[in-house]
Scaffold this motif. Structure first.
Motif, PDB file in Angstrom:
ATOM      1  N   PHE A 136      19.281   4.586  41.799  1.00 28.05           N
ATOM      2  CA  PHE A 136      20.567   4.905  41.769  1.00 28.05           C
ATOM      3  C   PHE A 136      21.384   3.770  42.168  1.00 28.05           C
ATOM      4  O   PHE A 136      22.804   3.299  41.841  1.00 28.05           O
ATOM      5  CB  PHE A 136      20.763   5.939  42.847  1.00 28.05           C
ATOM      6  N   ILE A 137      20.743   2.649  43.296  1.00 29.92           N
ATOM      7  CA  ILE A 137      21.405   1.365  43.263  1.00 29.92           C
ATOM      8  C   ILE A 137      21.943   0.844  42.248  1.00 29.92           C
ATOM      9  O   ILE A 137      22.805   0.055  42.080  1.00 29.92           O
ATOM     10  CB  ILE A 137      20.720   0.735  44.472  1.00 29.92           C
ATOM     11  N   LYS A 138      20.808   0.542  41.205  1.00 31.11           N
ATOM     12  CA  LYS A 138      20.958  -0.120  40.032  1.00 31.11           C
ATOM     13  C   LYS A 138      21.814   0.498  39.200  1.00 31.11           C
ATOM     14  O   LYS A 138      22.789  -0.260  38.678  1.00 31.11           O
ATOM     15  CB  LYS A 138      19.629  -0.485  39.445  1.00 31.11           C
ATOM     16  N   LEU A 139      21.867   1.777  39.034  1.00 31.17           N
ATOM     17  CA  LEU A 139      22.918   2.536  38.207  1.00 31.17           C
ATOM     18  C   LEU A 139      24.503   2.310  38.513  1.00 31.17           C
ATOM     19  O   LEU A 139      25.267   2.234  37.903  1.00 31.17           O
ATOM     20  CB  LEU A 139      22.586   4.171  38.212  1.00 31.17           C
ATOM     21  N   ASN A 140      24.303   2.117  39.920  1.00 30.42           N
ATOM     22  CA  ASN A 140      25.883   2.159  40.462  1.00 30.42           C
ATOM     23  C   ASN A 140      26.443   0.820  40.214  1.00 30.42           C
ATOM     24  O   ASN A 140      27.827   0.806  40.029  1.00 30.42           O
ATOM     25  CB  ASN A 140      25.552   2.224  42.145  1.00 30.42           C
ATOM     26  N   LYS A 141      25.693  -0.148  39.913  1.00 35.50           N
ATOM     27  CA  LYS A 141      26.148  -1.476  39.498  1.00 35.50           C
ATOM     28  C   LYS A 141      26.532  -1.357  37.974  1.00 35.50           C
ATOM     29  O   LYS A 141      27.293  -1.923  37.432  1.00 35.50           O
ATOM     30  CB  LYS A 141      25.086  -2.426  39.709  1.00 35.50           C
ATOM     31  N   ILE A 142      25.437  -0.947  37.298  1.00 35.55           N
ATOM     32  CA  ILE A 142      25.343  -0.923  35.733  1.00 35.55           C
ATOM     33  C   ILE A 142      26.374  -0.069  35.060  1.00 35.55           C
ATOM     34  O   ILE A 142      27.006  -0.526  34.318  1.00 35.55           O
ATOM     35  CB  ILE A 142      24.045  -0.932  35.212  1.00 35.55           C
TER      36      ILE A 142
ATOM     37  N   MET B  51      11.813   9.358  47.697  1.00 38.15           N
ATOM     38  CA  MET B  51      13.405   9.079  47.978  1.00 38.15           C
ATOM     39  C   MET B  51      13.486   7.535  47.782  1.00 38.15           C
ATOM     40  O   MET B  51      14.892   7.273  47.250  1.00 38.15           O
ATOM     41  CB  MET B  51      13.228   9.430  49.224  1.00 38.15           C
ATOM     42  N   ASP B  52      12.668   6.787  48.075  1.00 38.89           N
ATOM     43  CA  ASP B  52      12.815   5.203  47.965  1.00 38.89           C
ATOM     44  C   ASP B  52      13.046   4.949  46.663  1.00 38.89           C
ATOM     45  O   ASP B  52      13.791   4.071  46.220  1.00 38.89           O
ATOM     46  CB  ASP B  52      11.688   4.547  48.663  1.00 38.89           C
ATOM     47  N   VAL B  53      12.058   5.288  45.825  1.00 34.97           N
ATOM     48  CA  VAL B  53      12.205   5.088  44.322  1.00 34.97           C
ATOM     49  C   VAL B  53      13.313   5.478  43.703  1.00 34.97           C
ATOM     50  O   VAL B  53      14.212   4.854  42.945  1.00 34.97           O
ATOM     51  CB  VAL B  53      10.731   5.662  43.684  1.00 34.97           C
ATOM     52  N   LYS B  54      13.900   6.624  43.940  1.00 36.57           N
ATOM     53  CA  LYS B  54      15.067   7.201  43.308  1.00 36.57           C
ATOM     54  C   LYS B  54      16.311   6.539  43.918  1.00 36.57           C
ATOM     55  O   LYS B  54      16.961   6.245  43.092  1.00 36.57           O
ATOM     56  CB  LYS B  54      15.183   8.621  43.863  1.00 36.57           C
TER      57      LYS B  54
END
Ligand code: CAA
Length: 698
Positions: free
Chosen positions: A393-399, A386-389
């Motif tokens: 997703f936090i990065k994808l949310n920005k990019i 879960m933490d890795v995922k």
């Protein structure tokens, strides 16, 4: 409603059949077709009859919904005989997919013309039956026994040119104007002095009995290997073999007898259930109003087994792919895997080198996630944690741009929780592919609480482009497939600890028709995967839950199955596939001793009863919680992703077929031994108490 009408154009009668969507030959079609043929047969001025079905397709076969029901109408076989024996030229004008009974009607006509894109076939074998309207007798007469058997045993669709080259079709039309083409062909036949030409009288391709016997002997030997669990392929061969030694009317009667045997077999029920189940999967609420967005560019995060498989599935569907990995070494490894898979396809003649390079050109890779800013869809396939995922997703949310759909290929984790780190969670969805993802058909589409209808629709469109079988699932641990798998795995280990041998269990499941036994699957997937899941779930396990440690003992030795050359079975050069690892029995005995269990014997039936009971138990809970929309969706998951035999319909259909009350009685019996594991689901009680079955919920 009239389904068969006719027009008379001077000396040619045109029969038009119209029974949307696919012109299935229902009782109404049979009644009206026979009436029309009878009427036209006595019209002295008519020289030729053209049979057409001008809408979407020429007749796509018998109406499958009628099988197993008492239907009062002429049987198709009689109508075909009637058509063939007319003293006027009969032309069938084909387009679309004349399949099964549709092709049988066409073959009883004297000549066949087809639109260029027509595909013909006798796919009855896929429904557990055989062509029962003269197909096993007329097709060999048109194209020879070898091709006829191949078509009937595989059910494949043969394109018009191939059908033309082999005598199934006499003429390819310039376009798909089926009525005009049929009429002008009939006119040409009349003007050139052609006469009636009953297919039953064409013998040039079936008179070399010695050669035919050799083909049939080979077909029988192959069928014993390839279709050992199936019933209808053997009856198809029998009908061809026996028919060629009988006069035509007797051969048709014999075909009918063998057809009835298939109709009465439970395999027909299972396979026809699967046919409709696979067509029901897209009937979901989100697709009613959801609008799919355009997809061209896909990003895949992770280049492991899943990432490379998903990349190939995406490239095969024509998508532009960027794969993200952590370093160049990982990228190289992923690319080598992809490249070698396509090389293998080229070597096996499945694609040309040109096709390979066109596909490979769709592939790019990078270590920097920022290149994903132009993507329409991202599928994350990183480590199952879960933490890795969430970090991804936090990065994808920005990019990623705001319209980009963000999908996780998680096989167990909570997609709702993953979605919490994204600003607009309506674009987050689970896309659970199965390994190898470029091959396996199943795709679980996991709809989270906030996933929008448009996102779901786009995911279903993606599945269609990738030629996957998509099944909608709600969010829960393991979704539909792995949640049921977890239940019966635990149940299986209970059996092993109580005395059953893993190899005996696998043998029973293979005999039942499963592609592999449970322990073969564990070895294939890698024992470490289940081990990680068990560790993840350990903190949440109730203290009274029965926990068998045999699998942990196996993993502690580093025996993860095929990848480590050792698991429940042994692997390596010179070792026959699935040779039992002798040390497994020792571990099982030690564990039984450690927990104080005196091993008991398990019969084949008890093993099967417990396996089915565990699947049905969890399936019922999944329905109760509305994780799956309908029981047949669970069947589709299991027949397309877990090797459950299609001819048994899937676990839920199988339970219906053996009797839900019997399955519930087993669960209640097992409940006496283990109240935590087997407490009967409410839905199952309700269905049985009301005399209903799972099918009533489909
Ligand atoms: N009987 C009843 N319904 C049928 C049907 C049939 N033979 N074939 C298709 N349908 C229905 C489907 O269930 C579906 O219904 P819904 O829209 O309600 O879901 C609808 O027609 C459209 O079907 P598809 O979604 O599959 O449409 P498609 O365009 O993707 O494919 C097809 C069309 C190639 C004809 C495909 O439906 C197919 O392969 N059908 C089965 C053909 C077949 O097996 N024919 C042999 C029948 S057995 C026989 O003929 C025995 C005999 O000897 C007399």
């Amino acid at each position: 409603m009239t389904v068969v009408k006719h027009n008379i154009l001077n000396d040619i009668a045109v029969i038009e059949i119209s029974n949307p969507p696919v012109n299935a030959i229902s009782a109404a079609v049979r009644i009206e077709l026979l009436e029309t043929v009878n009427k036209l047969s006595v019209e002295k001025n008519i020289k030729a009859i053209v049979i057409t079905a001008p809408e979407r397709t020429f007749l796509a076969g018998a109406d499958i919904k009628e099988f197993g029901k008492d239907v009062d109408a002429p049987i198709l076989s009689e109508i075909c005989d009637k058509i063939e024996n007319l003293d006027k030229i009969v032309v069938a004008s084909l387009h679309g997919t004349p399949l099964g009974g549709g092709l049988e009607v066409a073959m009883s006509a004297h000549y066949r013309i087809a639109a260029p894109k027509t595909k013909v076939g006798l796919p009855e074998v896929l429904l557990g039956i055989l062509p029962g309207a003269g197909g096993t007798q007329r097709l060999p007469r048109l194209c020879g026994v070898s091709m006829a058997l191949d078509m009937m045993l595989t059910g494949k669709h043969v394109p018009a040119e191939e059908a033309f080259a082999n005598g199934i079709i006499d003429e390819i039309a310039p376009n798909d104007k089926t009525v005009e083409n049929g009429v002008s062909y009939a006119r040409k036949l009349i003007s050139e002095g052609f006469d009636v030409r009953p297919t039953s009288k064409i013998t040039s391709k079936v008179n070399n009995l010695e050669e035919i016997q050799e083909i049939i002997t080979n077909a029988k030997a192959n069928a014993l290997k390839k279709y050992k669990n199936l019933f209808s392929p053997h009856n198809i061969i029998k009908s061809v073999e026996e028919g060629l030694n009988l006069d035509f009317p007797t051969a048709i009667k014999n075909e009918r007898r063998l057809f009835k045997e298939c109709i009465e077999s439970p395999q027909r029920q299972g396979l026809i259930h699967s046919f409709f189940a696979e067509r029901a999967i897209t009937k979901i609420p989100e697709l009613k109003n959801g609008k799919p967005s355009e997809l061209k560019k896909i990003g895949i995060i992770g280049g492991g087994t899943m990432g490379t498989g998903i990349s190939m599935a995406a490239m095969n569907a024509g998508f532009d792919v960027i794969m993200i990995e952590q370093n160049q070494e990982a990228i190289k490894k992923a690319f080598d895997k992809i490249n070698s898979t396509y090389d293998r396809n080229v070597n096996l003649g499945r694609m040309t080198t040109d096709q390979k390079s066109q596909i490979i050109n769709l592939f790019k890779s990078d270590t920097d996630m920022n290149v994903l800013n132009d993507r329409d869809l991202i599928i994350e396939a990183v480590f199952e944690n879960m933490d890795v995922k969430k970090e991804v997703f936090i990065k994808l949310n920005k990019i990623c741009n705001q319209k980009c759909i963000l999908a996780s290929n998680t096989s167990y984790l909570d997609v709702n929780e993953i979605a919490t780190v994204v600003d607009n969670p309506d674009r987050v969805i689970g896309l659970h592919f199965f390994s190898p993802a470029n091959i396996m058909k199943l795709l679980e589409i996991v709809v989270a609480e906030n996933t929008s209808e448009n996102t779901v629709s786009t995911a279903f469109m993606l599945a269609k482009k990738m030629r996957k079988v998509p099944v909608r699932s709600g969010v829960c641990d393991g979704f539909i497939g792995n949640r049921i798998l977890s239940k019966y795995l635990v149940g299986t280990y209970h059996m092993v600890e109580d005395g059953a041998s893993p190899f005996h269990i696998d043998k029973v499941l293979r005999k039942f028709g499963c592609a592999m036994g449970v322990f073969q699957v564990i070895d294939l997937a890698g024992g470490d995967i289940g081990w990680a899941t068990r560790k993840r779930k350990a903190p949440f396990r109730h203290k009274d839950d029965r926990y068998v440690e045999i699998a942990d003992r196996v993993c502690e030795r580093g025996w993860f199955g095929q990848k480590t050359s050792k698991g429940y079975y042994l692997y390596g050069e010179g070792i026959e596939l699935f040779t039992p690892n002798p040390e497994i029995e020792i571990i099982c005995n030690e564990e039984r001793k450690r927990v104080g269990i005196t091993p008991k014997n398990f019969s084949d039936q008890e093993i099967l009863d417990r396996y089915i009971a565990a699947m049905v138990y969890e399936g019922a809970k999944i329905l109760q919680e509305k994780i799956a929309i309908r029981p047949s969706d669970i069947d589709v998951v299991y027949t397309n992703g877990y090797g459950f035999p299609k001819w048994r319909g899937g676990p839920m259909k199988y339970a219906d077929m053996i009797g839900l009350d019997k399955v519930l009685a087993n669960i209640e019996k097992f409940y006496q031994e283990d109240k935590r594991f087997w407490s009967p689901p409410q839905l199952l009680n309700d269905l049985v108490n009301n005399g209903k079955n799972f099918d009533s919920l489909n």
